[in-house]
Write a protein that holds these residues in place. Structure first.
Motif, PDB file in Angstrom:
ATOM      1  N   SER A  77      72.216  29.188  41.499  1.00 35.50           N
ATOM      2  CA  SER A  77      70.743  29.097  41.039  1.00 35.50           C
ATOM      3  C   SER A  77      69.896  29.238  42.474  1.00 35.50           C
ATOM      4  O   SER A  77      70.334  28.286  43.673  1.00 35.50           O
ATOM      5  N   SER A  78      68.914  30.091  42.714  1.00 38.07           N
ATOM      6  CA  SER A  78      68.031  29.936  44.023  1.00 38.07           C
ATOM      7  C   SER A  78      67.758  28.637  44.079  1.00 38.07           C
ATOM      8  O   SER A  78      67.658  28.409  45.456  1.00 38.07           O
ATOM      9  N   THR A  79      67.055  27.937  43.430  1.00 43.92           N
ATOM     10  CA  THR A  79      66.335  26.690  43.478  1.00 43.92           C
ATOM     11  C   THR A  79      67.485  25.747  44.083  1.00 43.92           C
ATOM     12  O   THR A  79      67.180  24.999  45.116  1.00 43.92           O
ATOM     13  N   SER A  80      68.294  25.858  43.465  1.00 52.37           N
ATOM     14  CA  SER A  80      69.642  24.871  43.907  1.00 52.37           C
ATOM     15  C   SER A  80      69.978  25.161  45.358  1.00 52.37           C
ATOM     16  O   SER A  80      70.248  24.289  46.138  1.00 52.37           O
TER      17      SER A  80
ATOM     18  N   SER B 118      68.926  22.603  48.416  1.00 49.50           N
ATOM     19  CA  SER B 118      70.335  21.976  49.153  1.00 49.50           C
ATOM     20  C   SER B 118      70.544  22.083  50.629  1.00 49.50           C
ATOM     21  O   SER B 118      71.320  21.536  51.123  1.00 49.50           O
ATOM     22  N   GLY B 119      69.792  23.180  51.026  1.00 53.85           N
ATOM     23  CA  GLY B 119      69.910  23.420  52.318  1.00 53.85           C
ATOM     24  C   GLY B 119      70.977  24.569  52.780  1.00 53.85           C
ATOM     25  O   GLY B 119      71.346  24.944  53.749  1.00 53.85           O
ATOM     26  N   HIS B 120      71.626  25.204  51.599  1.00 57.02           N
ATOM     27  CA  HIS B 120      72.464  26.194  51.674  1.00 57.02           C
ATOM     28  C   HIS B 120      72.064  27.271  52.577  1.00 57.02           C
ATOM     29  O   HIS B 120      72.878  27.884  53.118  1.00 57.02           O
ATOM     30  N   PHE B 121      70.878  27.734  52.313  1.00 53.11           N
ATOM     31  CA  PHE B 121      70.220  29.033  52.920  1.00 53.11           C
ATOM     32  C   PHE B 121      69.851  28.609  54.317  1.00 53.11           C
ATOM     33  O   PHE B 121      69.180  29.447  54.849  1.00 53.11           O
ATOM     34  N   ASN B 122      69.530  27.409  54.620  1.00 53.94           N
ATOM     35  CA  ASN B 122      68.862  26.885  55.935  1.00 53.94           C
ATOM     36  C   ASN B 122      69.240  27.826  56.991  1.00 53.94           C
ATOM     37  O   ASN B 122      68.455  28.262  58.026  1.00 53.94           O
ATOM     38  N   ASN B 123      70.522  28.003  57.585  1.00 60.43           N
ATOM     39  CA  ASN B 123      70.767  28.655  58.670  1.00 60.43           C
ATOM     40  C   ASN B 123      70.314  30.058  58.597  1.00 60.43           C
ATOM     41  O   ASN B 123      69.984  30.736  59.789  1.00 60.43           O
ATOM     42  N   THR B 124      70.400  30.625  57.361  1.00 58.92           N
ATOM     43  CA  THR B 124      70.131  32.144  57.222  1.00 58.92           C
ATOM     44  C   THR B 124      68.548  32.192  57.368  1.00 58.92           C
ATOM     45  O   THR B 124      67.958  33.187  58.102  1.00 58.92           O
ATOM     46  N   LEU B 125      67.755  31.194  56.883  1.00 57.47           N
ATOM     47  CA  LEU B 125      66.271  31.040  57.143  1.00 57.47           C
ATOM     48  C   LEU B 125      66.061  31.008  58.407  1.00 57.47           C
ATOM     49  O   LEU B 125      65.001  31.546  58.769  1.00 57.47           O
ATOM     50  N   LYS B 126      66.649  30.322  59.146  1.00 55.76           N
ATOM     51  CA  LYS B 126      66.330  30.149  60.610  1.00 55.76           C
ATOM     52  C   LYS B 126      66.562  31.263  61.242  1.00 55.76           C
ATOM     53  O   LYS B 126      65.779  31.801  62.371  1.00 55.76           O
ATOM     54  N   LEU B 127      67.622  31.995  60.952  1.00 58.01           N
ATOM     55  CA  LEU B 127      67.931  33.252  61.664  1.00 58.01           C
ATOM     56  C   LEU B 127      66.692  34.517  61.572  1.00 58.01           C
ATOM     57  O   LEU B 127      66.333  35.293  62.249  1.00 58.01           O
TER      58      LEU B 127
ATOM     59  N   LEU C 175      47.745  25.632  56.167  1.00 58.03           N
ATOM     60  CA  LEU C 175      48.656  24.968  55.507  1.00 58.03           C
ATOM     61  C   LEU C 175      50.090  24.960  56.558  1.00 58.03           C
ATOM     62  O   LEU C 175      50.482  26.089  56.819  1.00 58.03           O
ATOM     63  N   GLU C 176      50.413  24.031  56.775  1.00 58.14           N
ATOM     64  CA  GLU C 176      51.787  23.999  57.799  1.00 58.14           C
ATOM     65  C   GLU C 176      52.899  23.361  56.869  1.00 58.14           C
ATOM     66  O   GLU C 176      52.764  22.353  56.310  1.00 58.14           O
ATOM     67  N   THR C 177      54.099  24.290  56.880  1.00 57.70           N
ATOM     68  CA  THR C 177      55.063  23.776  56.132  1.00 57.70           C
ATOM     69  C   THR C 177      56.389  24.088  56.668  1.00 57.70           C
ATOM     70  O   THR C 177      56.708  25.021  57.477  1.00 57.70           O
ATOM     71  N   SER C 178      57.432  23.216  56.567  1.00 61.54           N
ATOM     72  CA  SER C 178      58.889  23.863  56.763  1.00 61.54           C
ATOM     73  C   SER C 178      59.390  25.080  56.165  1.00 61.54           C
ATOM     74  O   SER C 178      58.698  25.230  55.059  1.00 61.54           O
ATOM     75  N   ILE C 179      60.252  25.817  56.789  1.00 62.47           N
ATOM     76  CA  ILE C 179      60.794  26.918  55.871  1.00 62.47           C
ATOM     77  C   ILE C 179      61.903  26.618  55.316  1.00 62.47           C
ATOM     78  O   ILE C 179      62.626  27.221  54.446  1.00 62.47           O
ATOM     79  N   LEU C 180      62.584  25.152  55.392  1.00 59.46           N
ATOM     80  CA  LEU C 180      63.783  24.648  54.935  1.00 59.46           C
ATOM     81  C   LEU C 180      63.868  24.177  53.783  1.00 59.46           C
ATOM     82  O   LEU C 180      62.690  23.414  53.463  1.00 59.46           O
ATOM     83  N   ASP C 181      64.983  23.768  53.070  1.00 55.92           N
ATOM     84  CA  ASP C 181      65.279  22.974  52.026  1.00 55.92           C
ATOM     85  C   ASP C 181      64.160  23.123  50.790  1.00 55.92           C
ATOM     86  O   ASP C 181      63.675  22.177  50.015  1.00 55.92           O
ATOM     87  N   GLY C 182      63.731  24.345  50.491  1.00 58.54           N
ATOM     88  CA  GLY C 182      63.090  24.804  49.357  1.00 58.54           C
ATOM     89  C   GLY C 182      61.524  24.596  49.470  1.00 58.54           C
ATOM     90  O   GLY C 182      60.886  24.753  48.624  1.00 58.54           O
ATOM     91  N   ALA C 183      60.920  24.239  50.518  1.00 57.10           N
ATOM     92  CA  ALA C 183      59.617  24.055  50.885  1.00 57.10           C
ATOM     93  C   ALA C 183      58.989  25.657  50.755  1.00 57.10           C
ATOM     94  O   ALA C 183      57.870  25.790  50.536  1.00 57.10           O
TER      95      ALA C 183
END
Length: 520
Positions: A142-145, A149-158, A219-227
């Motif tokens: 699941s994309s949401t999950s 969950s942070g599974h995509f966090n490292n790739t999002l940072k990249l 609007l300031e937001t994190s790109i991580l953890d589903g934000a």
């Protein structure tokens, strides 16, 4: 295992594509020690038959890979359920409820069926139920999950680190107005919960945050953890990267997206998966099958009328050719399935590899002897007036006394399918021809010919008598019209079974009475 020489010779597409993928990603696969294949699904509407087709075809690839390598394989079925609901599907209840929740992530939209926590979860569970009924071996993601969950966090940072490079890939493909507002990151609005498509003002790589222009308000937001979630083409590349995908097939309408996603994953530092673009499925009118419209035949309908294996066969054949998917194609698909099973009995290994049912049954083709075609069984439903499985079986056994249901599991299921299909699809469409005077004479002559026949005659000899009746009554030059007349008067259709075989099975006297009843 199949003989390597035959694997090298065959041009069956799953084996051809599997070999291509192994060549293209040889070093990467060997280093990883496994092969990962992905299928994608957008749960913005009920799962449709095209989604099944993608998983079925990818499963055929896995079957081919098992003949070519000992490496373990995994199919990831990925649901893009964090995507915003863009429009209300036409084929679901509580339309106003969905309208009120447009642009929210699908897993935050209430379930209009009131069965699950969200519309996304409802459609995900529906999809899993379908895939499980076909006994597919897959891993659901699941994309949401994975975002939350942070599974995509490292790739999002990249991706944030490569923001400018990604913009340089995407922007040239957009119109001037869209270029002004485009952002690869889509923030989830903290006030409305909606997925926003708004422009970026600035970003902070160190803290993994972005400042967006939300209608003049920052609007300031994190790109991580589903934000935030990613725009589709960037999201696709991110998935390939984060899940280390080796192979994915997709509809030809996504070829341009695949090209852009390929450029993005290469920018991130990885090789793109091996790909396979298939043609789209069309409804009876030749229009693309859509989740939101619900046009074309549904998976449930096909499974009401025919076996899962017949549908898998339809998916196997000519994947690079557009195909129509509607109720009337089911009998032909079933008969082709039965015919391929019959052909397999006398084929050598190389020929078997080219036989679609080898791929449908993962190399284990049924040995069952076929009693008759599905088309003929449908004719028997009509002529016998059988309205239950037990009654139709009694009718079959009347003429085939040595048949045991236990030895014919495929045909046993066909009996139920035939009754359902005839009553739902065929019955209402029947148009029986009223013969003119000349045609009446010819059909009466046919009855006279049948008077000289009996049930001990071979089907071929009965067929000869039918030919003779036609030739002697004005159809010598066009016997196709002769049989068309018989079919239209007796079965209410332009096409029908081979009459000699039908009569030998149905009975000579029964056929005479059937024709007489139609003439009256």
């Amino acid at each position: 295992m199949i003989n390597k020489e035959n694997l090298d010779k065959t041009n069956a597409w799953p084996i051809v594509e599997a070999k291509k993928m192994l060549r293209e990603r040889k070093a990467l696969i060997e280093k990883k020690g496994k092969i990962t294949l992905q299928t994608g699904y957008g749960p913005s509407g009920l799962p449709h038959i095209g989604t099944f087709g993608e998983v079925a075809r990818t499963s055929m690839m896995v079957n081919a890979l098992k003949q070519l390598t000992d490496l373990p394989t995994e199919i990831i079925t990925f649901s893009d359920d964090m995507d915003g609901l863009r429009k209300v599907p036409e084929n679901v209840p509580n339309q106003n409820l969905l309208k009120e929740n447009l642009n929210k992530p699908l897993t935050q939209v209430p379930d209009p069926f009131e069965k699950f926590q969200s519309f996304g979860e409802h459609n995900n569970e529906k999809l899993k139920t379908f895939l499980d009924s076909f006994k597919f071996n897959y891993s659901f993601k699941s994309s949401t999950s994975l975002y939350k969950s942070g599974h995509f966090n490292n790739t999002l940072k990249l991706i944030l680190e490569n923001y400018d490079g990604i913009m340089n890939i995407i922007l040239p493909t957009l119109g001037k107005e869209r270029q002004k507002t485009y952002s690869p990151f889509l923030p989830i609005c903290p006030k409305t919960g909606k997925v926003l498509e708004i422009p970026v003002l600035e970003f902070d790589n160190k803290n993994s945050t972005i400042i967006f222009d939300n209608n003049g308000e920052k609007l300031e937001t994190s790109i991580l953890d589903g934000a935030c979630k990613l725009q589709w083409k960037v999201d696709w590349a991110m998935r390939w990267y984060a899940l280390d995908i080796d192979f994915e097939m997709y509809g030809k309408d996504l070829i341009e997206s695949a090209i852009l996603s390929t450029k993005i994953i290469k920018l991130l530092g990885k090789k793109n998966p091996s790909g396979f673009a298939y043609e789209l499925f069309l409804d009876e009118k030749g229009e693309k099958i859509s989740k939101s419209k619900g046009n074309g035949i549904t998976i449930e309908q096909w499974l009401d009328y025919a076996s899962p294996e017949s549908l898998s066969l339809y998916m196997y054949q000519n994947p690079k050719r557009a195909k129509k998917l509607y109720k009337e194609i089911v009998p032909k698909a079933v008969d082709e399935y039965l015919d391929f099973i019959e052909k397999a009995k006398t084929q050598n290994e190389l020929q078997t590899l080219m036989n679609p049912v080898w791929h449908v049954h993962n190399g284990k083709i049924p040995k069952e002897n076929m009693i008759m075609s599905f088309s003929m069984l449908l004719n028997l439903v009509e002529t016998s007036n059988a309205d239950s499985k037990e009654l139709l079986w009694k009718f079959v056994k009347k003429y085939k006394k040595d048949i045991d249901e236990k030895n014919h599991p495929i045909f046993d299921k066909l009996v139920s399918y035939a009754i359902k299909y005839f009553n739902d699809v065929i019955k209402s469409q029947k148009k029986y021809k009223k013969p003119d005077e000349k045609e009446l004479i010819a059909l009466r002559a046919l009855i006279e010919k049948l008077e000289k026949c009996d049930d001990s005659m071979k089907p071929e000899d009965i067929q000869t008598e039918i030919y003779t009746a036609g030739k002697e009554n004005g159809y010598a030059e066009n016997l196709r019209d002769w049989f068309k007349l018989i079919y239209e008067v007796v079965f209410g259709d332009e096409n029908g079974p081979r009459m000699g075989f039908f009569i030998s099975f149905f009975g000579v006297n029964e056929t005479k009475e059937l024709i007489k009843s139609k003439l009256e």
